[in-house]
Design a protein around this motif. Structure first.
Motif, PDB file in Angstrom:
ATOM      1  N   ILE A  13       0.849  -1.179   0.000  1.00 20.29           N
ATOM      2  CA  ILE A  13       0.000   0.000   0.000  1.00 20.29           C
ATOM      3  C   ILE A  13       0.888   1.233   0.000  1.00 20.29           C
ATOM      4  N   ILE A  14       0.635   2.102  -0.921  1.00 21.82           N
ATOM      5  CA  ILE A  14       1.460   3.285  -1.121  1.00 21.82           C
ATOM      6  C   ILE A  14       0.528   4.472  -1.009  1.00 21.82           C
ATOM      7  N   ILE A  15       0.423   5.079   0.184  1.00 22.75           N
ATOM      8  CA  ILE A  15      -0.716   5.953   0.366  1.00 22.75           C
ATOM      9  C   ILE A  15      -0.427   7.389   0.760  1.00 22.75           C
ATOM     10  N   ILE A  16       0.807   7.759   1.118  1.00 21.48           N
ATOM     11  CA  ILE A  16       0.897   9.091   1.695  1.00 21.48           C
ATOM     12  C   ILE A  16       1.944  10.006   1.077  1.00 21.48           C
ATOM     13  N   PRO A  17       1.905  10.236  -0.208  1.00 17.85           N
ATOM     14  CA  PRO A  17       2.823  11.220  -0.771  1.00 17.85           C
ATOM     15  C   PRO A  17       2.566  12.630  -0.269  1.00 17.85           C
ATOM     16  N   ILE A  18       1.401  12.881   0.318  1.00 19.00           N
ATOM     17  CA  ILE A  18       1.140  14.211   0.874  1.00 19.00           C
ATOM     18  C   ILE A  18       2.142  14.572   1.956  1.00 19.00           C
ATOM     19  N   VAL A  19       2.699  13.586   2.655  1.00 17.11           N
ATOM     20  CA  VAL A  19       3.568  13.912   3.774  1.00 17.11           C
ATOM     21  C   VAL A  19       4.777  14.708   3.337  1.00 17.11           C
ATOM     22  N   ILE A  20       5.197  14.547   2.107  1.00 20.62           N
ATOM     23  CA  ILE A  20       6.382  15.272   1.662  1.00 20.62           C
ATOM     24  C   ILE A  20       6.157  16.779   1.734  1.00 20.62           C
ATOM     25  N   ASP A 174       5.770   1.862   6.465  1.00 17.14           N
ATOM     26  CA  ASP A 174       5.818   1.478   7.872  1.00 17.14           C
ATOM     27  C   ASP A 174       6.897   2.259   8.621  1.00 17.14           C
ATOM     28  N   LYS A 175       7.995   2.568   7.946  1.00 11.64           N
ATOM     29  CA  LYS A 175       9.081   3.314   8.588  1.00 11.64           C
ATOM     30  C   LYS A 175       8.664   4.756   8.870  1.00 11.64           C
ATOM     31  N   ILE A 176       7.806   5.316   8.010  1.00 12.27           N
ATOM     32  CA  ILE A 176       7.323   6.682   8.228  1.00 12.27           C
ATOM     33  C   ILE A 176       6.415   6.731   9.455  1.00 12.27           C
ATOM     34  N   VAL A 177       5.535   5.745   9.573  1.00 15.46           N
ATOM     35  CA  VAL A 177       4.657   5.694  10.745  1.00 15.46           C
ATOM     36  C   VAL A 177       5.498   5.554  12.013  1.00 15.46           C
ATOM     37  N   ASP A 178       6.518   4.706  11.961  1.00 20.08           N
ATOM     38  CA  ASP A 178       7.396   4.551  13.121  1.00 20.08           C
ATOM     39  C   ASP A 178       8.118   5.853  13.447  1.00 20.08           C
ATOM     40  N   VAL A 202       4.416  -8.680   5.501  1.00 19.47           N
ATOM     41  CA  VAL A 202       5.388  -7.592   5.542  1.00 19.47           C
ATOM     42  C   VAL A 202       6.597  -7.989   6.392  1.00 19.47           C
ATOM     43  N   ALA A 203       6.328  -8.623   7.526  1.00 18.16           N
ATOM     44  CA  ALA A 203       7.420  -9.052   8.398  1.00 18.16           C
ATOM     45  C   ALA A 203       8.347 -10.020   7.668  1.00 18.16           C
ATOM     46  N   ASN A 223       2.113   0.506  15.467  1.00 16.08           N
ATOM     47  CA  ASN A 223       3.410   0.849  14.913  1.00 16.08           C
ATOM     48  C   ASN A 223       3.330   0.786  13.393  1.00 16.08           C
ATOM     49  N   GLY A 224       4.465   0.938  12.723  1.00 15.51           N
ATOM     50  CA  GLY A 224       4.443   1.021  11.270  1.00 15.51           C
ATOM     51  C   GLY A 224       3.903  -0.205  10.571  1.00 15.51           C
ATOM     52  N   ILE A 225       4.396  -1.385  10.926  1.00 13.30           N
ATOM     53  CA  ILE A 225       3.946  -2.615  10.267  1.00 13.30           C
ATOM     54  C   ILE A 225       2.474  -2.868  10.545  1.00 13.30           C
ATOM     55  N   GLN A 226       2.030  -2.592  11.759  1.00 15.25           N
ATOM     56  CA  GLN A 226       0.621  -2.788  12.095  1.00 15.25           C
ATOM     57  C   GLN A 226      -0.272  -1.838  11.299  1.00 15.25           C
ATOM     58  N   ALA A 227       0.155  -0.583  11.157  1.00 15.14           N
ATOM     59  CA  ALA A 227      -0.615   0.394  10.387  1.00 15.14           C
ATOM     60  C   ALA A 227      -0.675   0.005   8.920  1.00 15.14           C
TER      61      ALA A 227
END
Length: 349
Positions: A13-20, A174-178, A202-203, A223-227
């Motif tokens: 899932i590739i969902i948050i380019p807005i964060v940039i 997942d790393k961004i959420v973390d 993912v794990a 956490n990131g993987i859970q999200a």
């Protein structure tokens, strides 16, 4: 909406380019040199700005106040196993709207199974000008050509005035959420089991031997993987309709957490994200848009989705035995314009 017997696929899932945009605004307190050193990591591309090349009906957007007050950017989340060989399907398609007239940020999700016009049909739709919306970046050949093709497809089908895009191959969600310290999400018991299946996958890909499985439903800190596992849920509830809602829920939670980051955390996140960004936005545009959000203290995102759930607004349609999501173009687009342009929607002819 009836359930369909659709073959399950396992996709990132590739969902948050807005964060940039938001992150750039956060680090805006740093030096000009620092900001530009970060922006140099972005994969910038040039596309045509001619309305005809972008599918914009200039007669419908002849009021200059629209361009002045509303910035619409196409966000593309592309899943490709090997971008050098295959541009990949666009499994997350959103319109980011920065509404200066009403001081709002808005996000519209477009369902990936929607059947749209003015593109080249493939597979079941070969020989026609129709296909699923998720082929728009791939059909253009990827890169700047794919981005321009995607903008043109969206503008011509939704009567929009989009001029730029941001595209991400987002395996590091997942790393961004973390990086923001996780997010609080309310998960149903039915969603837990399915999310755990994705968490396991993912794990495995990341070499994690003891996956952080969810143990119960309810409001909890992910956490990131859970999200990521939660966002990938498709076959619980209203299928892709609810899947896009989950994506927007997590995106909004990340958006709120970003405002709390310090310069060190923001800098680290930029180093992770920026090399994976492809955009037609200039550095000046990115800083301007992001700064507007921060200076006006906008910390919420208004959300919308097409097609809508209203009776007659969407329906199942089959071409050569293959399912597509049909939609009432006139009705949905009218509501899209009301959502994005609000009181100025009547200026669009």
């Amino acid at each position: 909406m009836k359930n369909k017997n659709v073959k399950k696929t396992h996709k990132k899932i590739i969902i948050i380019p807005i964060v940039i945009l938001i992150i750039l605004a956060i680090v805006g307190g740093g030096t000009f040199f620092f900001i530009n050193s970060k922006l140099s990591k972005v994969n910038g591309v040039n596309i045509s700005k001619k309305p005809s090349d972008l599918g914009i009906n200039s007669q419908n957007f002849d009021d200059t106040s629209i361009d002045k007050n509303y910035t619409n950017i196409l966000l593309l989340g592309v899943d490709s196993r090997d971008p050098k060989v295959d541009p990949g399907l666009t499994d997350s398609i959103m319109i980011l709207s920065i509404d200066k007239a009403h001081k709002k940020v808005k996000l519209t999700s477009l369902m990936r199974d929607m059947l749209i016009d003015n593109i080249q049909g493939e597979g079941a739709t070969a020989g026609t000008n129709k296909d699923r919306i998720n082929v728009i970046y791939k059909q253009g050949g990827g890169g700047q050509a794919g981005g321009q093709y995607a903008i043109k497809a969206i503008n011509s089908n939704f009567d929009m005035n989009i001029k730029d895009y941001i595209k991400v191959d987002f395996g590091d969600f997942d790393k961004i959420v973390d990086a923001v310290g996780g997010v609080d999400i309310d998960i149903s018991e039915d969603e837990v089991k399915v999310a755990n299946n994705y968490i396991k996958e993912v794990a495995g890909l990341e070499g994690i031997s003891n996956p952080p499985y969810l143990t119960h439903g309810g409001l909890q800190h992910l956490n990131g993987i859970q999200a990521l596992g939660y966002c990938r849920i498709r076959y619980v509830g209203a299928e892709d309709f609810q899947r896009t809602e989950r994506q927007r829920t997590v995106l909004t939670a990340v958006f709120k957490k970003l405002s709390t980051l310090g310069i060190t955390e923001a800098s680290s996140m930029l180093d992770t994200i920026l090399p994976n960004i492809e955009t037609s936005l200039s550095s000046t545009d990115m800083l301007s848009d992001a700064s507007y959000v921060i200076l006006n203290k906008i910390n919420t995102i208004d959300q919308f989705r097409l097609p809508e759930d209203k009776p007659g607004y969407n329906y199942s349609t089959y071409i050569n035995g293959t399912y597509f999501l049909g939609w009432n173009k006139a009705a949905n687009n009218a509501d899209l314009h009301k959502f994005i342009f609000e009181t100025d929607a009547n200026k669009i002819k």
